[in-house]
Scaffold this motif. Structure first.
Motif, PDB file in Angstrom:
ATOM      1  N   LEU A  42       1.262  -1.060  -0.248  1.00 15.86           N
ATOM      2  CA  LEU A  42       0.376  -0.188   0.218  1.00 15.86           C
ATOM      3  C   LEU A  42       0.761   1.485  -0.054  1.00 15.86           C
ATOM      4  CD1 LEU A  42      -2.973  -0.913   2.350  1.00 15.86           C
ATOM      5  CD2 LEU A  42      -2.803  -1.528  -0.244  1.00 15.86           C
ATOM      6  N   SER A  46       0.792   4.341  -3.252  1.00 11.17           N
ATOM      7  CA  SER A  46       0.171   5.219  -2.942  1.00 11.17           C
ATOM      8  C   SER A  46       0.785   6.617  -3.900  1.00 11.17           C
ATOM      9  CB  SER A  46       0.708   6.163  -1.268  1.00 11.17           C
ATOM     10  OG  SER A  46       1.814   6.046  -1.243  1.00 11.17           O
ATOM     11  N   VAL A 113      -9.397  -5.381   0.412  1.00 12.31           N
ATOM     12  CA  VAL A 113      -8.032  -4.422   0.467  1.00 12.31           C
ATOM     13  C   VAL A 113      -7.361  -3.917  -0.047  1.00 12.31           C
ATOM     14  CG1 VAL A 113      -5.764  -4.064   2.101  1.00 12.31           C
ATOM     15  CG2 VAL A 113      -6.911  -5.692   2.939  1.00 12.31           C
ATOM     16  N   PHE A 116     -11.192  -1.288  -0.869  1.00 11.59           N
ATOM     17  CA  PHE A 116     -11.352  -0.335   0.568  1.00 11.59           C
ATOM     18  C   PHE A 116     -10.345   1.067   0.588  1.00 11.59           C
ATOM     19  CE2 PHE A 116     -11.013   1.189   4.576  1.00 11.59           C
ATOM     20  CZ  PHE A 116     -12.279   1.103   5.560  1.00 11.59           C
ATOM     21  N   TRP A 117      -8.377   0.269   0.099  1.00  9.25           N
ATOM     22  CA  TRP A 117      -7.836   1.641   0.137  1.00  9.25           C
ATOM     23  C   TRP A 117      -7.927   2.688  -0.929  1.00  9.25           C
ATOM     24  CZ3 TRP A 117      -5.010   2.439  -4.734  1.00  9.25           C
ATOM     25  CH2 TRP A 117      -3.864   3.286  -4.212  1.00  9.25           C
ATOM     26  N   ASP A 120     -10.813   4.565   0.535  1.00 12.18           N
ATOM     27  CA  ASP A 120     -10.136   5.526   2.109  1.00 12.18           C
ATOM     28  C   ASP A 120     -10.179   7.120   1.636  1.00 12.18           C
ATOM     29  OD1 ASP A 120      -9.726   5.954   4.565  1.00 12.18           O
ATOM     30  OD2 ASP A 120      -8.594   4.375   4.111  1.00 12.18           O
ATOM     31  N   LYS A 125      -5.513   7.832   5.011  1.00  6.05           N
ATOM     32  CA  LYS A 125      -6.445   6.390   5.155  1.00  6.05           C
ATOM     33  C   LYS A 125      -5.927   5.154   5.967  1.00  6.05           C
ATOM     34  CE  LYS A 125      -5.672   6.801   0.474  1.00  6.05           C
ATOM     35  NZ  LYS A 125      -7.092   6.363  -0.178  1.00  6.05           N
ATOM     36  N   GLN A 127      -7.717   4.671   7.996  1.00  3.54           N
ATOM     37  CA  GLN A 127      -8.802   3.532   7.578  1.00  3.54           C
ATOM     38  C   GLN A 127      -8.859   1.953   7.728  1.00  3.54           C
ATOM     39  OE1 GLN A 127     -11.689   3.184   9.987  1.00  3.54           O
ATOM     40  NE2 GLN A 127     -10.818   5.492  10.867  1.00  3.54           N
ATOM     41  N   THR A 128      -7.896   2.553   5.780  1.00  6.64           N
ATOM     42  CA  THR A 128      -7.089   0.953   5.171  1.00  6.64           C
ATOM     43  C   THR A 128      -6.514   0.531   6.567  1.00  6.64           C
ATOM     44  OG1 THR A 128      -7.009   2.706   3.198  1.00  6.64           O
ATOM     45  CG2 THR A 128      -5.575   0.166   3.272  1.00  6.64           C
ATOM     46  N   ASP A 129      -5.893   1.464   7.452  1.00  7.73           N
ATOM     47  CA  ASP A 129      -4.474   0.019   8.503  1.00  7.73           C
ATOM     48  C   ASP A 129      -5.380  -0.337   9.057  1.00  7.73           C
ATOM     49  OD1 ASP A 129      -2.568   2.128   7.150  1.00  7.73           O
ATOM     50  OD2 ASP A 129      -2.217   3.159   8.802  1.00  7.73           O
TER      51      ASP A 129
END
Length: 168
Positions: A42, A46, A113, A116-117, A120, A125, A127-129
């Motif tokens: 991720l 990014s 994931v 979601f990422w 997000d 981010k 919430q992604t974690d």
């Protein structure tokens, strides 16, 4: 499309290289290795977030997306090693009939994931974690030995004992 495929393959290779270069990574259990890999991936993607969002609008289009073909091959090679390590350490139960789908479970989790990422909107981010930890924990909890495995093992033992007692 070839350029995008190479970019994704490079993400997979770069991510694994970064993980392996970390001296602590080799000591991690399988669950921790998957967490480290996912967070590193991720982080690596990014910088290309806008481009990725344009390429891959929904999770279902990601599943067999030709852009991800080489990335998936690299990822699943890593996952197969992780599954073997997890079995050796007792983290992952080898179950008849479903064991062959374990790599696809990992792939589906990663796609979840990534979806979601991509969606997000939290500032960093964060919430992604949280989602990464929850998905990885659910996956490993599902694959870990559990009460159902113990019940099957007990039933097999009782059946064998009864069968052996009858034939003696």
């Amino acid at each position: 499309m070839e350029l995008e495929r190479n970019i994704w393959k490079n993400y997979a290779e770069l991510t694994l290289d970064q993980c392996v270069e970390d001296s602590a990574f080799g000591e991690y259990i399988a669950r921790e290795k998957m967490l480290a890999y996912t967070f590193a991936l991720l982080n690596n993607i990014s910088s290309d977030e806008a481009q990725i969002k344009m390429q891959l609008p929904t999770r279902f289009s990601w599943w067999n997306n030709k852009i991800l073909k080489d990335f998936k091959i690299e990822y699943l090679s890593f996952v197969e090693i992780l599954i073997e390590e997890g079995q050796e350490r007792g983290e992952i139960q080898k179950r008849p009939f479903v064991y062959n789908i374990y790599p696809e479970l990992f792939w589906g989790s990663l796609l979840s994931v990534l979806t979601f990422w991509a969606n997000d909107t939290s500032e960093y981010k964060e919430q992604t974690d949280v989602a990464v930890e929850k998905w990885v924990n659910l996956l490993f909890d599902t694959l870990a030995p559990n009460a159902i495995d113990s019940a099957v093992d007990l039933a097999q033992f009782i059946f064998k004992q009864n069968f052996n007692g009858i034939t003696k």
